[in-house]
Design a protein around this motif. Structure first.
Motif, PDB file in Angstrom:
ATOM      1  N   LEU A  12       0.688  -1.155  -0.046  1.00 50.68           N
ATOM      2  CA  LEU A  12       0.090  -0.075  -0.022  1.00 50.68           C
ATOM      3  C   LEU A  12       0.986   1.189  -0.121  1.00 50.68           C
ATOM      4  N   GLN A  13       1.962   1.203   0.807  1.00 51.34           N
ATOM      5  CA  GLN A  13       2.732   2.586   1.058  1.00 51.34           C
ATOM      6  C   GLN A  13       3.434   2.593  -0.477  1.00 51.34           C
ATOM      7  N   GLY A  14       3.987   1.718  -1.059  1.00 48.01           N
ATOM      8  CA  GLY A  14       4.479   1.772  -2.346  1.00 48.01           C
ATOM      9  C   GLY A  14       3.606   2.301  -3.488  1.00 48.01           C
ATOM     10  N   LEU A  15       2.268   1.677  -3.298  1.00 46.28           N
ATOM     11  CA  LEU A  15       1.255   1.981  -4.268  1.00 46.28           C
ATOM     12  C   LEU A  15       0.872   3.719  -4.123  1.00 46.28           C
ATOM     13  N   GLU A  16       1.163   4.188  -2.750  1.00 48.39           N
ATOM     14  CA  GLU A  16       0.690   5.513  -2.568  1.00 48.39           C
ATOM     15  C   GLU A  16       1.960   6.394  -3.137  1.00 48.39           C
ATOM     16  N   ALA A  17       3.134   5.908  -3.035  1.00 51.45           N
ATOM     17  CA  ALA A  17       4.447   6.404  -3.395  1.00 51.45           C
ATOM     18  C   ALA A  17       4.269   6.759  -4.985  1.00 51.45           C
ATOM     19  N   ARG A  18       3.750   5.685  -5.557  1.00 54.34           N
ATOM     20  CA  ARG A  18       3.770   5.907  -6.992  1.00 54.34           C
ATOM     21  C   ARG A  18       2.490   6.543  -7.521  1.00 54.34           C
ATOM     22  N   GLU A  19       1.562   7.175  -6.430  1.00 60.49           N
ATOM     23  CA  GLU A  19       0.381   7.709  -6.822  1.00 60.49           C
ATOM     24  C   GLU A  19      -0.634   6.682  -7.826  1.00 60.49           C
ATOM     25  N   ALA A  20      -0.622   5.667  -7.245  1.00 62.50           N
ATOM     26  CA  ALA A  20      -1.599   4.962  -7.969  1.00 62.50           C
ATOM     27  C   ALA A  20      -3.055   4.782  -7.087  1.00 62.50           C
ATOM     28  N   SER A  21      -3.982   4.567  -7.770  1.00 59.52           N
ATOM     29  CA  SER A  21      -5.291   4.503  -7.325  1.00 59.52           C
ATOM     30  C   SER A  21      -5.710   3.117  -6.627  1.00 59.52           C
ATOM     31  N   VAL A  22      -5.989   3.264  -5.187  1.00 57.39           N
ATOM     32  CA  VAL A  22      -6.665   2.033  -4.666  1.00 57.39           C
ATOM     33  C   VAL A  22      -7.812   2.384  -4.017  1.00 57.39           C
ATOM     34  N   PRO A  23      -8.713   1.332  -4.258  1.00 60.24           N
ATOM     35  CA  PRO A  23      -8.646  -0.083  -4.760  1.00 60.24           C
ATOM     36  C   PRO A  23      -9.081  -0.099  -6.283  1.00 60.24           C
ATOM     37  N   ALA A  24      -9.367   1.153  -6.980  1.00 58.04           N
ATOM     38  CA  ALA A  24      -9.948   1.104  -8.204  1.00 58.04           C
ATOM     39  C   ALA A  24      -9.018   0.413  -9.340  1.00 58.04           C
ATOM     40  N   ASP A  25      -7.612   0.950  -9.438  1.00 60.16           N
ATOM     41  CA  ASP A  25      -6.781   0.395 -10.242  1.00 60.16           C
ATOM     42  C   ASP A  25      -5.973  -0.647  -9.547  1.00 60.16           C
ATOM     43  N   PHE A  26      -5.542  -0.844  -8.381  1.00 54.32           N
ATOM     44  CA  PHE A  26      -4.901  -1.899  -7.626  1.00 54.32           C
ATOM     45  C   PHE A  26      -5.578  -2.058  -6.561  1.00 54.32           C
ATOM     46  N   GLY A  27      -5.598  -3.326  -5.936  1.00 55.37           N
ATOM     47  CA  GLY A  27      -6.180  -3.780  -4.980  1.00 55.37           C
ATOM     48  C   GLY A  27      -5.178  -4.522  -4.237  1.00 55.37           C
ATOM     49  N   VAL A  28      -5.506  -4.695  -2.965  1.00 51.36           N
ATOM     50  CA  VAL A  28      -4.585  -5.537  -1.949  1.00 51.36           C
ATOM     51  C   VAL A  28      -5.315  -6.352  -0.787  1.00 51.36           C
ATOM     52  N   ILE A  29      -4.742  -7.344  -0.666  1.00 51.87           N
ATOM     53  CA  ILE A  29      -5.415  -8.151   0.239  1.00 51.87           C
ATOM     54  C   ILE A  29      -4.062  -8.918   1.307  1.00 51.87           C
ATOM     55  N   GLY A  30      -4.184  -8.699   2.490  1.00 50.28           N
ATOM     56  CA  GLY A  30      -3.228  -9.105   3.436  1.00 50.28           C
ATOM     57  C   GLY A  30      -3.593 -10.493   4.055  1.00 50.28           C
ATOM     58  N   PHE A  31      -2.934 -10.908   5.131  1.00 50.61           N
ATOM     59  CA  PHE A  31      -2.985 -12.124   5.811  1.00 50.61           C
ATOM     60  C   PHE A  31      -2.475 -12.063   7.302  1.00 50.61           C
ATOM     61  N   ASP A  32      -3.455 -12.047   8.152  1.00 49.41           N
ATOM     62  CA  ASP A  32      -3.070 -12.237   9.738  1.00 49.41           C
ATOM     63  C   ASP A  32      -4.631 -11.386  10.497  1.00 49.41           C
ATOM     64  N   GLY A  33      -4.992 -10.064  10.084  1.00 52.91           N
ATOM     65  CA  GLY A  33      -5.980  -9.384  10.722  1.00 52.91           C
ATOM     66  C   GLY A  33      -5.797  -9.245  12.170  1.00 52.91           C
ATOM     67  N   VAL A  34      -4.698  -8.958  12.774  1.00 52.10           N
ATOM     68  CA  VAL A  34      -4.298  -8.518  13.869  1.00 52.10           C
ATOM     69  C   VAL A  34      -4.614  -6.919  14.368  1.00 52.10           C
ATOM     70  N   LEU A  35      -3.764  -6.129  13.568  1.00 52.10           N
ATOM     71  CA  LEU A  35      -3.683  -4.617  13.905  1.00 52.10           C
ATOM     72  C   LEU A  35      -3.450  -3.991  12.769  1.00 52.10           C
ATOM     73  N   LEU A  36      -2.284  -4.262  11.913  1.00 55.48           N
ATOM     74  CA  LEU A  36      -1.953  -3.448  10.852  1.00 55.48           C
ATOM     75  C   LEU A  36      -2.785  -3.406   9.819  1.00 55.48           C
ATOM     76  N   ASN A  37      -3.964  -4.275   9.346  1.00 51.91           N
ATOM     77  CA  ASN A  37      -4.960  -3.943   8.639  1.00 51.91           C
ATOM     78  C   ASN A  37      -5.981  -2.953   8.868  1.00 51.91           C
ATOM     79  N   ARG A  38      -5.926  -2.573  10.400  1.00 55.88           N
ATOM     80  CA  ARG A  38      -6.947  -1.713  10.651  1.00 55.88           C
ATOM     81  C   ARG A  38      -6.460  -0.234  10.941  1.00 55.88           C
ATOM     82  N   VAL A  39      -5.079  -0.070  11.084  1.00 56.43           N
ATOM     83  CA  VAL A  39      -4.470   1.236  11.263  1.00 56.43           C
ATOM     84  C   VAL A  39      -3.800   1.734   9.792  1.00 56.43           C
ATOM     85  N   ALA A  40      -3.732   0.810   8.858  1.00 58.81           N
ATOM     86  CA  ALA A  40      -3.620   1.161   7.639  1.00 58.81           C
ATOM     87  C   ALA A  40      -4.376   2.227   6.848  1.00 58.81           C
ATOM     88  N   SER A  41      -3.969   3.099   6.029  1.00 67.14           N
ATOM     89  CA  SER A  41      -4.857   3.984   5.082  1.00 67.14           C
ATOM     90  C   SER A  41      -4.442   3.927   3.765  1.00 67.14           C
TER      91      SER A  41
END
Length: 319
Positions: A242-271
């Motif tokens: 996500l940070q890399g996509l933001e740095a490249r000014e890519a559109s999320v989620p319209a042009d690029f989607g991201v799915i993680g694995f764990d669901g403990v904390l980082l998924n909720r604090v990310a923007s």
């Protein structure tokens, strides 16, 4: 003076033998569930409480289970906290206490009835073979050791299927660069789903860090067309993507989607917040406690494997 309720009183109340009451208390896995309920009801009505301390002394037990973490722990990550609370809850039900260790060399030091180990890797199998007491692992493995883990294959199958359902035409897997059973299963879940849908899998493997995830995207984003979803083997990697996509000014989620694995904390604090495969870590902890206590009661008999189903936590990083 009020007379203390005895084992004989419970047996009489439940209309069973003293041996049956003893088995319900000490080896419930050997007693039919219906019979357990009858005996436990009698114990409750008579306010009978087994003397666990005396029993432990008589059987040379400590009523202690060690929990050993064999990997670096990030104090800001509640991943292990969830597992530990689950284990502690499960052990408390049987009047066992938990001893936390952060050094594998301490496993055979000090008295305990059993050990729960997390973070064990293939290279540590020789060390595991030297353990003198019953143990179980938190972590899928190919060494034949008893374990509890998330159903990793099912988790990444769910992730890849969801990406397809949301209309992403190109789905890429970014795995963790380790040759371990849990990672093989996560990758297999993705690959199998792609093949079943007649799509070509694309697999990349990175160290499990947000820094590496970000660097990968910043350097290679041009290789991926729009309408791509990155299915990641951890939330750490997903955060970096996500940070890399933001740095490249890519559109999320319209042009690029991201799915993680764990669901403990980082998924909720990310923007934006990350769609992720959520592990039931508290339940895993309780199952680990159940498995090691059953193994202790059965004198170290093999217990096999136990997979816990994950769930897909849909958030803002996917369409």
């Amino acid at each position: 003076m009020k007379r203390t309720t005895t084992l004989e009183d419970v047996a009489r109340k439940a209309h069973v033998s003293k041996m049956t009451v003893s088995r319900v208390i000490n080896h419930p896995e050997l007693v039919a569930p219906e019979l357990q309920l009858v005996v436990e009801d009698a114990m409750h009505k008579l306010n009978y409480h087994p003397n666990h301390a005396a029993r432990a002394l008589a059987t040379n037990q400590t009523n202690v289970v060690k929990f050993v973490i064999l990997e670096d722990v990030d104090g800001t990550d509640p991943y292990f906290t969830n597992v530990l609370f689950g284990v502690a809850t499960g052990l408390k039900k049987e009047n066992y206490t938990l001893q936390l260790l952060l050094d594998g060399k301490q496993i055979n030091q000090g008295a305990a009835d059993g050990v729960i180990i997390t973070g064990a890797r293939t290279g540590e199998y020789p060390m595991l073979n030297q353990i003198k007491m019953p143990f179980v692992l938190f972590g899928e493995n190919r060494g034949g050791y008893d374990f509890v883990d998330t159903n990793n294959l099912q988790g990444e199958t769910m992730a890849a299927e969801y990406a397809l359902k949301r209309g992403y035409s190109n789905i890429v897997f970014i795995g963790i660069d380790v040759k371990e059973a849990f990672e093989f299963s996560r990758e297999a879940g993705y690959v199998n789903t792609m093949q079943q849908n007649k799509k070509i899998p694309r697999v990349f493997r990175l160290p499990n860090s947000s820094h590496d995830g970000r660097q990968f995207i910043e350097e290679h984003l041009d290789e991926f067309p729009k309408n791509t979803c990155f299915v990641c083997a951890s939330d750490r990697i997903a955060m970096g993507v996500l940070q890399g996509l933001e740095a490249r000014e890519a559109s999320v989620p319209a042009d690029f989607g991201v799915i993680g694995f764990d669901g403990v904390l980082l998924n909720r604090v990310a923007s934006p917040t990350i769609t992720t495969v959520k592990q039931a870590l508290w339940e895993i902890g309780e199952k680990l406690a159940y498995l090691i206590l059953r193994k202790i009661r059965q004198d170290g008999a093999p217990q096999g494997e136990m997979f816990i189903e994950p769930t897909l936590d849909v958030a803002e990083s996917t369409k």
